[in-house]
Design a protein around this motif. Structure first.
Motif, PDB file in Angstrom:
ATOM      1  N   VAL A  11     -74.803 -38.467   6.366  1.00  0.00           N
ATOM      2  CA  VAL A  11     -74.117 -38.562   7.666  1.00  0.00           C
ATOM      3  C   VAL A  11     -74.899 -37.786   8.724  1.00  0.00           C
ATOM      4  O   VAL A  11     -75.038 -38.240   9.871  1.00  0.00           O
ATOM      5  CB  VAL A  11     -72.674 -38.027   7.549  1.00  0.00           C
ATOM      6  N   SER A  12     -75.446 -36.634   8.330  1.00  0.00           N
ATOM      7  CA  SER A  12     -76.251 -35.831   9.255  1.00  0.00           C
ATOM      8  C   SER A  12     -77.471 -36.609   9.720  1.00  0.00           C
ATOM      9  O   SER A  12     -77.823 -36.602  10.913  1.00  0.00           O
ATOM     10  CB  SER A  12     -76.698 -34.534   8.573  1.00  0.00           C
ATOM     11  N   TYR A  13     -78.110 -37.289   8.795  1.00  0.00           N
ATOM     12  CA  TYR A  13     -79.309 -38.080   9.112  1.00  0.00           C
ATOM     13  C   TYR A  13     -78.978 -39.191  10.100  1.00  0.00           C
ATOM     14  O   TYR A  13     -79.684 -39.389  11.097  1.00  0.00           O
ATOM     15  CB  TYR A  13     -79.876 -38.665   7.820  1.00  0.00           C
ATOM     16  N   LEU A  37     -75.857 -20.295   2.861  1.00  0.00           N
ATOM     17  CA  LEU A  37     -77.222 -20.604   3.292  1.00  0.00           C
ATOM     18  C   LEU A  37     -77.422 -20.246   4.760  1.00  0.00           C
ATOM     19  O   LEU A  37     -78.462 -19.700   5.158  1.00  0.00           O
ATOM     20  CB  LEU A  37     -77.507 -22.094   3.061  1.00  0.00           C
ATOM     21  N   SER A  38     -76.424 -20.536   5.583  1.00  0.00           N
ATOM     22  CA  SER A  38     -76.506 -20.234   7.012  1.00  0.00           C
ATOM     23  C   SER A  38     -76.653 -18.742   7.268  1.00  0.00           C
ATOM     24  O   SER A  38     -77.517 -18.314   8.049  1.00  0.00           O
ATOM     25  CB  SER A  38     -75.248 -20.765   7.714  1.00  0.00           C
ATOM     26  N   LEU A  39     -75.816 -17.939   6.632  1.00  0.00           N
ATOM     27  CA  LEU A  39     -75.865 -16.490   6.864  1.00  0.00           C
ATOM     28  C   LEU A  39     -77.153 -15.880   6.329  1.00  0.00           C
ATOM     29  O   LEU A  39     -77.680 -14.921   6.900  1.00  0.00           O
ATOM     30  CB  LEU A  39     -74.640 -15.817   6.256  1.00  0.00           C
ATOM     31  N   GLN A  90     -71.197 -22.867   9.128  1.00  0.00           N
ATOM     32  CA  GLN A  90     -71.834 -23.575   8.022  1.00  0.00           C
ATOM     33  C   GLN A  90     -72.783 -24.675   8.503  1.00  0.00           C
ATOM     34  O   GLN A  90     -73.676 -25.090   7.773  1.00  0.00           O
ATOM     35  CB  GLN A  90     -70.775 -24.148   7.067  1.00  0.00           C
ATOM     36  N   SER A  91     -72.607 -25.133   9.739  1.00  0.00           N
ATOM     37  CA  SER A  91     -73.455 -26.213  10.248  1.00  0.00           C
ATOM     38  C   SER A  91     -74.930 -25.807  10.287  1.00  0.00           C
ATOM     39  O   SER A  91     -75.819 -26.644  10.119  1.00  0.00           O
ATOM     40  CB  SER A  91     -72.987 -26.639  11.642  1.00  0.00           C
ATOM     41  N   LYS A 149     -80.576 -26.146   8.097  1.00  0.00           N
ATOM     42  CA  LYS A 149     -81.697 -25.554   7.363  1.00  0.00           C
ATOM     43  C   LYS A 149     -82.060 -26.396   6.140  1.00  0.00           C
ATOM     44  O   LYS A 149     -83.246 -26.632   5.873  1.00  0.00           O
ATOM     45  CB  LYS A 149     -81.368 -24.124   6.942  1.00  0.00           C
ATOM     46  N   MET A 150     -81.065 -26.881   5.410  1.00  0.00           N
ATOM     47  CA  MET A 150     -81.359 -27.725   4.253  1.00  0.00           C
ATOM     48  C   MET A 150     -81.966 -29.059   4.694  1.00  0.00           C
ATOM     49  O   MET A 150     -82.924 -29.544   4.083  1.00  0.00           O
ATOM     50  CB  MET A 150     -80.103 -27.972   3.421  1.00  0.00           C
ATOM     51  N   TYR A 151     -81.407 -29.629   5.737  1.00  0.00           N
ATOM     52  CA  TYR A 151     -81.923 -30.899   6.281  1.00  0.00           C
ATOM     53  C   TYR A 151     -83.381 -30.729   6.706  1.00  0.00           C
ATOM     54  O   TYR A 151     -84.226 -31.597   6.451  1.00  0.00           O
ATOM     55  CB  TYR A 151     -81.057 -31.317   7.465  1.00  0.00           C
ATOM     56  N   SER A 152     -83.690 -29.618   7.354  1.00  0.00           N
ATOM     57  CA  SER A 152     -85.058 -29.346   7.800  1.00  0.00           C
ATOM     58  C   SER A 152     -85.996 -29.178   6.617  1.00  0.00           C
ATOM     59  O   SER A 152     -87.147 -29.643   6.652  1.00  0.00           O
ATOM     60  CB  SER A 152     -85.085 -28.083   8.675  1.00  0.00           C
TER      61      SER A 152
END
Length: 475
Positions: free
Chosen positions: A51-53, A400-402, A449-450, A455-458
């Motif tokens: 969905v992010s993509y 992951l965000s923090l 969390q976004s 970061k994972m998407y990148s």
């Protein structure tokens, strides 16, 4: 990043770890095995990245916002038309009182419910106004819930986009739009929809900075009116002050700092001025004999420190306090119980741990509130499973965000939302808990969390680019 900023970030990371581990553990009862839970969570993660993509690659900013509003509105309006949730519990008291108020009858204000918790008059009078203007149909009040929820979704988009980037704004707002409790609680006459909208609006004004001449007034009004609807303002005022001290004070020269301090003080002054004006108005109108306040201030602490119920509402406690007259006599009785429950330090520490795990890791109770008396057990189970998977994945992305934010060399605007989550979680260590209370700070949770999703998407994009380069080199 200064030391205090690092401490906030580490504490925020630990918060999301607790949410992740406890929510995963508590979700095992909904699925056949741990393997099924993990597999379902990974599938949910994959869907979120897909969905992010799509949202990032194929939609312009204008088209995305229009699609977001349409999606959020359509899902919610279908829900309230399909599920006819009747008012219950406190919401029934307030709705019944609102119907009387709309007819000019304020005798309900003398009942013990409203003489104990006078602050409930704020939301009651809001409902009375809607009923007075549009009639007594439950649909109108639920439709307003939809409008407020969609409005919060848009605020989440602009907030995350400003704090991080456009990608984060899109994924945060989509997650908020699709998070099950945010949808199905629209059929419940809770005060959380309007108050959340106003509190998050105030936060958006806050992270935009102090450069505007009048923005501090907007912040104070947003927080002040929100507190009239749902009395959580103290958490946001504390969050504002701590955020200013940790994040912003050192970024200004001395003359600038004094100007900002004056604006922060102005926010606090406007916040309390709103409370005073509304209290004066209802007293002058003879609606009640008391200002908007909690006249039984120790009750939630007494319940929150009950180890037998893990800080949840207790019928035994309710029956006990009712034998004492409201006021000093009841306050003394409740204080005595509180002192007894504070005396056992090991049990107190264990209770607080259980409460933290329960509030931030247990399954959401929105299906119980929304689907009560609907006789739809299969739907309830399905929605609970979807909510659990979304929450687990968002908690993982929060960690992951923090971790990513910790690596930054300077403090970040997002620390406001970390501070708010930590303050809210800390307060609930000693007062009554319900998983429904989680919804008040879910915008903060979802916005944070976004950045983990980003970061994972990148990272995935980087791997793909590196792989393509290797293939080209081989050719």
């Amino acid at each position: 990043m200064k030391l205090l900023g690092k401490i906030v970030t580490v504490a925020g990371c630990l918060f999301f770890i607790v949410a992740l581990v406890s929510s995963f553990t508590n979700s095992l009862t909904l699925f056949d095995s741990a393997l099924t839970t993990v597999t379902t969570a990974l599938v949910t993660l994959g869907i979120l990245l897909l969905v992010s993509y799509i949202a990032d690659r194929y939609l312009s900013k204008r088209l995305f916002i229009l699609s977001l509003i349409s999606l959020a509105f359509l899902i919610r309006i279908v829900w309230i038309l399909w599920i006819q949730t009747p008012p219950a519990s406190d919401f029934l008291y307030m709705h019944t009182a609102a119907k009387s108020a709309a007819l000019g009858d304020f005798s309900f204000a003398d009942t013990e419910y409203f003489t104990s918790w006078v602050y409930q008059l704020g939301f009651t009078l809001y409902e009375a106004l809607i009923i007075k203007l549009f009639g007594s149909s439950l649909f109108i009040l639920k439709f307003m819930n939809v409008v407020f929820s969609v409005g919060t979704t848009v605020i989440v988009y602009f907030t995350a986009a400003r704090m991080f980037n456009e990608f984060c704004g899109r994924i945060a707002s989509l997650a908020y739009a699709l998070y099950i409790p945010n949808i199905i609680m629209c059929s419940v006459l809770t005060n959380q929809h309007l108050s959340t909208l106003l509190f998050m609006l105030g936060c958006l004004f806050l992270i935009k900075g102090w450069d505007s001449k009048y923005r501090w007034i907007y912040i104070g009004l947003s927080f002040g009116i929100a507190n009239i609807i749902r009395p959580l303002g103290s958490v946001f005022i504390i969050g504002l002050i701590l955020f200013f001290l940790i994040h912003q004070l050192r970024t200004y020269s001395k003359p600038q700092a004094w100007k900002i301090i004056a604006k922060v003080a102005g926010v606090v002054a406007i916040f309390y001025l709103v409370q005073s004006l509304v209290s004066y108005a209802i007293l002058s109108a003879d609606i009640t004999k008391y200002p908007l306040s909690n006249r039984e201030p120790y009750w939630k602490f007494m319940v929150g420190l009950n180890a037998k119920t893990d800080g949840a509402w207790s019928m035994e406690d309710a029956r006990y306090v009712l034998q004492f007259e409201l006021g000093e006599e009841r306050n003394r009785a409740e204080l005595e119980v509180i002192k007894e429950r504070l005396a056992d330090k090991p049990e107190l520490a264990a209770l607080m741990t259980r409460k933290l795990v329960s509030l931030w890791g247990s399954g959401d109770a929105s299906t119980s509130w929304s689907l009560q008396e609907m006789n739809k057990p299969d739907l309830s189970v399905t929605l609970n499973k979807i909510e659990r998977m979304m929450y687990i994945v968002m908690s993982a992305f929060g960690v992951l965000s923090l971790l990513a934010l910790y690596r930054m060399k300077q403090t970040h605007e997002s620390h406001l939302y970390v501070i708010l989550l930590l303050a809210y979680a800390t307060v609930h260590l000693v007062i009554e808990i319900q998983t429904r209370y989680r919804l008040d700070l879910m915008p903060a949770f979802i916005q944070l969390q976004s950045y983990g999703v980003y970061k994972m998407y990148s990272m995935i994009q980087s791997f793909n680019i590196a792989g393509q380069k290797n293939k080209s080199a081989e050719m």
